[in-house]
Structure formats: C-alpha cells, structure tokens
Write a protein that holds these residues in place. Structure first.
Motif, PDB file in Angstrom:
ATOM      1  N   ILE A   6     -41.366  -7.109  28.350  1.00  0.00           N
ATOM      2  CA  ILE A   6     -42.382  -8.385  28.729  1.00  0.00           C
ATOM      3  C   ILE A   6     -41.115  -8.895  30.180  1.00  0.00           C
ATOM      4  O   ILE A   6     -41.364  -8.577  31.314  1.00  0.00           O
ATOM      5  CB  ILE A   6     -42.047  -9.214  27.890  1.00  0.00           C
ATOM      6  CG1 ILE A   6     -42.846  -8.630  27.109  1.00  0.00           C
ATOM      7  CG2 ILE A   6     -42.799 -10.252  29.044  1.00  0.00           C
ATOM      8  CD1 ILE A   6     -42.944  -9.204  26.073  1.00  0.00           C
ATOM      9  N   HIS A   7     -40.047  -8.661  30.712  1.00  0.00           N
ATOM     10  CA  HIS A   7     -39.563  -9.083  31.296  1.00  0.00           C
ATOM     11  C   HIS A   7     -38.837  -7.838  31.979  1.00  0.00           C
ATOM     12  O   HIS A   7     -37.474  -7.377  31.451  1.00  0.00           O
ATOM     13  CB  HIS A   7     -38.156 -10.534  30.437  1.00  0.00           C
ATOM     14  CG  HIS A   7     -39.025 -11.541  30.461  1.00  0.00           C
ATOM     15  ND1 HIS A   7     -38.475 -11.948  28.626  1.00  0.00           N
ATOM     16  CD2 HIS A   7     -38.972 -12.460  30.892  1.00  0.00           C
ATOM     17  CE1 HIS A   7     -39.458 -12.663  27.993  1.00  0.00           C
ATOM     18  NE2 HIS A   7     -39.279 -13.258  30.170  1.00  0.00           N
ATOM     19  N   THR A   8     -38.656  -8.012  32.894  1.00  0.00           N
ATOM     20  CA  THR A   8     -38.857  -7.120  34.029  1.00  0.00           C
ATOM     21  C   THR A   8     -38.386  -8.016  35.230  1.00  0.00           C
ATOM     22  O   THR A   8     -38.460  -9.053  35.400  1.00  0.00           O
ATOM     23  CB  THR A   8     -40.183  -5.622  34.480  1.00  0.00           C
ATOM     24  OG1 THR A   8     -40.573  -6.922  35.386  1.00  0.00           O
ATOM     25  CG2 THR A   8     -40.763  -5.610  33.646  1.00  0.00           C
ATOM     26  N   PRO A   9     -37.254  -7.147  36.029  1.00  0.00           N
ATOM     27  CA  PRO A   9     -36.619  -7.514  37.424  1.00  0.00           C
ATOM     28  C   PRO A   9     -37.546  -8.241  38.455  1.00  0.00           C
ATOM     29  O   PRO A   9     -36.978  -9.488  38.867  1.00  0.00           O
ATOM     30  CB  PRO A   9     -35.978  -6.188  38.303  1.00  0.00           C
ATOM     31  CG  PRO A   9     -35.366  -5.109  37.032  1.00  0.00           C
ATOM     32  CD  PRO A   9     -36.494  -5.980  35.970  1.00  0.00           C
ATOM     33  N   ASP A  10     -38.927  -7.576  38.403  1.00  0.00           N
ATOM     34  CA  ASP A  10     -39.743  -8.466  38.935  1.00  0.00           C
ATOM     35  C   ASP A  10     -40.258  -9.993  38.857  1.00  0.00           C
ATOM     36  O   ASP A  10     -40.389 -10.781  39.152  1.00  0.00           O
ATOM     37  CB  ASP A  10     -40.894  -7.957  39.373  1.00  0.00           C
ATOM     38  CG  ASP A  10     -40.810  -6.300  40.666  1.00  0.00           C
ATOM     39  OD1 ASP A  10     -39.590  -6.301  41.357  1.00  0.00           O
ATOM     40  OD2 ASP A  10     -41.394  -5.323  40.137  1.00  0.00           O
ATOM     41  N   ALA A  11     -40.355  -9.539  37.327  1.00  0.00           N
ATOM     42  CA  ALA A  11     -41.050 -10.935  36.775  1.00  0.00           C
ATOM     43  C   ALA A  11     -39.986 -12.133  36.584  1.00  0.00           C
ATOM     44  O   ALA A  11     -40.309 -13.014  36.514  1.00  0.00           O
ATOM     45  CB  ALA A  11     -41.034 -10.511  34.461  1.00  0.00           C
ATOM     46  N   ILE A  12     -38.686 -11.803  36.500  1.00  0.00           N
ATOM     47  CA  ILE A  12     -37.185 -12.836  36.612  1.00  0.00           C
ATOM     48  C   ILE A  12     -37.387 -13.038  38.148  1.00  0.00           C
ATOM     49  O   ILE A  12     -36.429 -14.380  37.922  1.00  0.00           O
ATOM     50  CB  ILE A  12     -36.432 -12.046  35.848  1.00  0.00           C
ATOM     51  CG1 ILE A  12     -35.922 -11.722  34.539  1.00  0.00           C
ATOM     52  CG2 ILE A  12     -34.799 -12.895  35.987  1.00  0.00           C
ATOM     53  CD1 ILE A  12     -34.562 -11.277  34.100  1.00  0.00           C
ATOM     54  N   GLU A  13     -37.589 -12.583  38.673  1.00  0.00           N
ATOM     55  CA  GLU A  13     -37.558 -12.280  40.123  1.00  0.00           C
ATOM     56  C   GLU A  13     -38.766 -13.586  40.585  1.00  0.00           C
ATOM     57  O   GLU A  13     -38.483 -14.869  40.951  1.00  0.00           O
ATOM     58  CB  GLU A  13     -37.840 -11.430  41.392  1.00  0.00           C
ATOM     59  CG  GLU A  13     -36.574 -10.643  41.717  1.00  0.00           C
ATOM     60  CD  GLU A  13     -35.933 -11.415  42.418  1.00  0.00           C
ATOM     61  OE1 GLU A  13     -36.484 -11.663  43.350  1.00  0.00           O
ATOM     62  OE2 GLU A  13     -34.738 -10.681  43.074  1.00  0.00           O
ATOM     63  N   ASP A  43     -28.278  -4.174  33.248  1.00  0.00           N
ATOM     64  CA  ASP A  43     -29.289  -3.408  34.622  1.00  0.00           C
ATOM     65  C   ASP A  43     -30.178  -4.499  34.776  1.00  0.00           C
ATOM     66  O   ASP A  43     -30.955  -4.201  36.098  1.00  0.00           O
ATOM     67  CB  ASP A  43     -29.941  -2.568  33.847  1.00  0.00           C
ATOM     68  CG  ASP A  43     -28.980  -0.833  34.093  1.00  0.00           C
ATOM     69  OD1 ASP A  43     -27.912  -0.644  34.759  1.00  0.00           O
ATOM     70  OD2 ASP A  43     -29.038   0.068  33.176  1.00  0.00           O
ATOM     71  N   LEU A  44     -30.916  -5.091  33.841  1.00  0.00           N
ATOM     72  CA  LEU A  44     -31.894  -6.070  34.263  1.00  0.00           C
ATOM     73  C   LEU A  44     -31.161  -6.474  35.154  1.00  0.00           C
ATOM     74  O   LEU A  44     -31.914  -7.511  36.236  1.00  0.00           O
ATOM     75  CB  LEU A  44     -32.764  -6.565  32.624  1.00  0.00           C
ATOM     76  CG  LEU A  44     -33.071  -7.830  33.385  1.00  0.00           C
ATOM     77  CD1 LEU A  44     -34.727  -7.596  33.730  1.00  0.00           C
ATOM     78  CD2 LEU A  44     -33.483  -8.876  31.989  1.00  0.00           C
ATOM     79  N   VAL A  45     -30.196  -7.374  34.962  1.00  0.00           N
ATOM     80  CA  VAL A  45     -29.755  -8.117  35.523  1.00  0.00           C
ATOM     81  C   VAL A  45     -29.022  -8.455  36.927  1.00  0.00           C
ATOM     82  O   VAL A  45     -29.373  -9.152  37.576  1.00  0.00           O
ATOM     83  CB  VAL A  45     -28.685  -9.026  34.777  1.00  0.00           C
ATOM     84  CG1 VAL A  45     -28.206  -9.894  35.774  1.00  0.00           C
ATOM     85  CG2 VAL A  45     -29.094  -9.834  33.493  1.00  0.00           C
ATOM     86  N   HIS A  46     -28.803  -7.128  36.598  1.00  0.00           N
ATOM     87  CA  HIS A  46     -28.558  -6.366  37.714  1.00  0.00           C
ATOM     88  C   HIS A  46     -29.288  -6.249  38.870  1.00  0.00           C
ATOM     89  O   HIS A  46     -28.702  -6.449  39.880  1.00  0.00           O
ATOM     90  CB  HIS A  46     -27.102  -5.219  37.293  1.00  0.00           C
ATOM     91  CG  HIS A  46     -27.074  -4.406  39.074  1.00  0.00           C
ATOM     92  ND1 HIS A  46     -25.558  -5.107  40.094  1.00  0.00           N
ATOM     93  CD2 HIS A  46     -27.334  -3.676  39.636  1.00  0.00           C
ATOM     94  CE1 HIS A  46     -25.580  -4.043  41.012  1.00  0.00           C
ATOM     95  NE2 HIS A  46     -26.548  -3.767  41.018  1.00  0.00           N
ATOM     96  N   CYS A  47     -30.034  -5.103  38.821  1.00  0.00           N
ATOM     97  CA  CYS A  47     -31.379  -5.442  39.160  1.00  0.00           C
ATOM     98  C   CYS A  47     -31.881  -7.206  40.389  1.00  0.00           C
ATOM     99  O   CYS A  47     -32.745  -6.420  41.059  1.00  0.00           O
ATOM    100  CB  CYS A  47     -33.037  -4.716  38.380  1.00  0.00           C
ATOM    101  SG  CYS A  47     -32.064  -3.275  37.989  1.00  0.00           S
ATOM    102  N   ALA A  48     -31.995  -7.697  39.188  1.00  0.00           N
ATOM    103  CA  ALA A  48     -32.828  -9.283  39.712  1.00  0.00           C
ATOM    104  C   ALA A  48     -31.582  -9.855  40.717  1.00  0.00           C
ATOM    105  O   ALA A  48     -32.521 -10.280  41.526  1.00  0.00           O
ATOM    106  CB  ALA A  48     -33.314  -9.656  38.154  1.00  0.00           C
ATOM    107  N   SER A  49     -30.876  -9.693  40.065  1.00  0.00           N
ATOM    108  CA  SER A  49     -29.640 -10.864  40.913  1.00  0.00           C
ATOM    109  C   SER A  49     -29.092 -10.025  42.313  1.00  0.00           C
ATOM    110  O   SER A  49     -28.602  -9.873  42.856  1.00  0.00           O
ATOM    111  CB  SER A  49     -28.788 -11.133  40.275  1.00  0.00           C
ATOM    112  OG  SER A  49     -27.684 -10.011  39.788  1.00  0.00           O
TER     113      SER A  49
END
Length: 248
Positions: free
Chosen positions: A188-195, A231-237
C-alpha cells in the motif's frame, strides 16, 4: 452536567477513559508523561493495537477509572511528571475534551494530543485556547477516498478527506510541536505514496513500520522486513524530501 471542583472552579468530567498509564517515558518524546486513553474511534484501522478502545463488544472492555479519578491521580503525581498524553481511540470525538485539557493545563503540565485529524473544528478550538503543546497526527494513506478508506476501514468521502487536510493546515500554521505519522503497510505504502502524503504536510512525515500483534483486524502480507522498510524510506527520502523513521 457532572462537575467537580478544582481551585474553586467547576470542570466537566465526561471524558470517557478507556485506559490510563500513570507514568510513561516513551509516549511523549523528551517528557515523563501520564497517558490517558479515550474510548471510541470513528476509524476501524485493521492494524490498530488498541482494539478494546474501538470495539469493546468484540475485545472486552476492562474496568477503567473515570476522568475524575485519573485527574486526581495526575494531580497527586504532577511533581513527577512533565506532561500528559491524551490518545485513543480518537480523543477529538468527545465534546468534553477541551474541559479535560483545561483542567490538566491548570496542573502546569504540557499536553500532547494524538489524533487522526477527522475533527478539524475541535483541533481549531484546542489551538485557539492554547490547550495543546504537541500534536501527533496520523496520516493513513494518500488522499484518495478509496485508498484512505482501505486503511481506515470505513468510507472516506472527499468531505472527510478535506477535513483531515484542514487539520494538517491548522497544525502546520500553528506554533505547536506537530508531527505527522504514517504506519507503512507493504503493498500500500510505496515511495510514491509516501512522497504524496509528505507533500500535504510540508514534508514533516514520520514513517513507522507496522509491527504485528493484537490488532483490530488481520493484516496479511503487509509487513515490511527490516531491509524492505529501509529501502522504502531510502527511496522516498533519497529524492527531495527529508523523512524521519519513527520506528523500525
């Protein structure tokens, strides 16, 4: 209307207490705080770790003190405390919340509120009356009715989402210490979603990984491994935003 005296004043004591911790070192960062859990919530998030506050008929409702008893416990121990956390459930559902916070404020304690942001009119009132010093607001998903409803477990029409966005704006424009939290679920929470979520809250988004346990519902295949979460946090931030990992 039930009331009780404090310093010669009358204070309503209707706030429904669903639980109470006399002293916590983790719920209010930087503070030793008492924690008051209010009963009742308008969401049904499957990953909720306080199911007895949301659906007591299913999970049981232990005997809890009323607000008067909690208040006087905090008053007796106030020299050992820096603040009080009011969490839930969803505290802003209750009309008695401002009176309860007024009473706690008069003890000279700092107040932290946890909320899902669905009652912007209540948040606005609390800010106007300087009743909160810190607010942690949960952002469930990108602001799409279908996506938000999937996480919240209830229908989330545009009117509700607009109210949540207004709560975000009120907090961002205020002088209180505000943090916006997201519990990340795999799939559900992808890097794009978090962005997308972070953009709404001026990039002040704390992302935490869901941990299984006694929850309101079943979360299948939604748990990030440590490596996947990093990886999720790294991709987003790693693009243009600065995220805070609240908890691994």
């Amino acid at each position: 209307m039930p009331s009780y005296p404090f310093n010669g004043e009358e204070v309503r004591r209707e706030l429904p207490v669903g639980g109470y911790i006399p002293q916590s070192f983790i719920d209010y960062p930087g503070c030793i705080a008492a924690v008051i859990f209010t009963a009742g919530c308008n969401f049904r998030c499957p990953y909720c770790h306080n199911p007895e506050l949301v659906e007591p008929s299913r999970f049981g409702s232990p005997d809890n003190p009323d607000f008067e008893e909690v208040f006087f416990s905090i008053a007796r121990n106030r020299k050992l405390l820096d603040g009080v956390v009011v969490t839930g459930g969803e505290p802003t559902l209750h009309a008695a919340l401002p009176d309860a916070l007024h009473a706690l404020k008069r003890l000279g304690l700092s107040i932290k509120l946890d909320t899902n942001g669905t009652r912007p009119e209540m948040i606005e009132l609390l800010l106007q009356e300087s009743l909160v010093d810190s607010v942690a607001m949960d952002i469930k998903a990108p602001f799409c009715s279908e996506r938000y409803g999937e996480i919240a477990g209830v229908a989330c029409p545009e009117e509700l989402l607009s109210g949540i966005k207004r709560s975000c704006s009120l907090l961002l424009d205020s002088e209180v210490d505000a943090v916006f939290r997201c519990t990340a679920l795999k799939g559900i929470h992808t890097p794009d979603a978090i962005e997308e979520m972070a953009e709404v809250v001026d990039n002040r988004l704390a992302v935490q990984r869901f941990r299984p346990g006694r929850t309101l519902g079943t979360v299948e295949n939604g748990i990030f491994s440590d490596a996947e979460f990093r990886d999720l946090v790294h991709c987003a931030s790693g693009t243009k935003r600065d995220f805070v990992r609240a908890r691994m």
